[in-house]
Design an enzyme around this catalytic site. Structure first.
Site, mmCIF file in Angstrom:
data_model
loop_
_atom_site.group_PDB
_atom_site.id
_atom_site.type_symbol
_atom_site.label_atom_id
_atom_site.label_comp_id
_atom_site.label_asym_id
_atom_site.label_seq_id
_atom_site.Cartn_x
_atom_site.Cartn_y
_atom_site.Cartn_z
ATOM 1 N N CYS A 24 0.830 -1.219 0.000
ATOM 2 C CA CYS A 24 0.000 0.000 0.000
ATOM 3 C C CYS A 24 0.861 1.265 0.000
ATOM 4 O O CYS A 24 1.583 1.522 0.963
ATOM 5 C CB CYS A 24 -0.913 -0.063 1.227
ATOM 6 S SG CYS A 24 -1.680 1.489 1.683
ATOM 7 N N CYS A 27 0.061 3.742 2.822
ATOM 8 C CA CYS A 27 0.560 3.194 4.095
ATOM 9 C C CYS A 27 2.028 3.567 4.283
ATOM 10 O O CYS A 27 2.457 3.900 5.388
ATOM 11 C CB CYS A 27 0.397 1.678 4.145
ATOM 12 S SG CYS A 27 -1.308 1.116 4.034
#
Length: 99
Positions: A24, A27
């Site tokens: 991600c 993230c």
């Protein structure tokens, strides 16, 4: 993780859970922000990262639909949650509002 997750969040200390995934992009952007928040807040908040790919049952239990998802707990109760990246100032403000 399941057995000690409830122990982790059942404390009178604020616990910020970061549900994330290695693949991600947002993230990865959030990770250094969380380090800055921890440095700023010290022991007033515990920050824990949980990989949704390795902890799918836990992610389902808390209805994590997207990553990153941040959930703030105290005494086992969910106080706040948000998906997406927050800047340090916004996250500090949220945490301080529950102290």
């Amino acid at each position: 993780m399941k057995a000690n997750f409830s122990d982790l969040i059942n404390t009178d200390q604020l616990v910020l859970i970061d549900f994330y995934a290695d693949w991600c992009g947002p993230c990865k952007m959030l990770a250094p922000i969380l380090k800055e928040v921890k440095a700023h807040m010290g022991n007033t908040v515990k920050i824990v990262k949980i990989d949704v790919d390795k902890n799918q049952t836990l992610a389902q239990k808390y209805q994590v639909r997207g990553v990153p998802t941040l959930i703030l707990f105290k005494n086992g109760k969910q106080l706040w949650r948000q998906s997406g990246v927050l800047q340090k100032s916004g996250l500090v403000q949220v945490i301080e509002s529950f102290q």
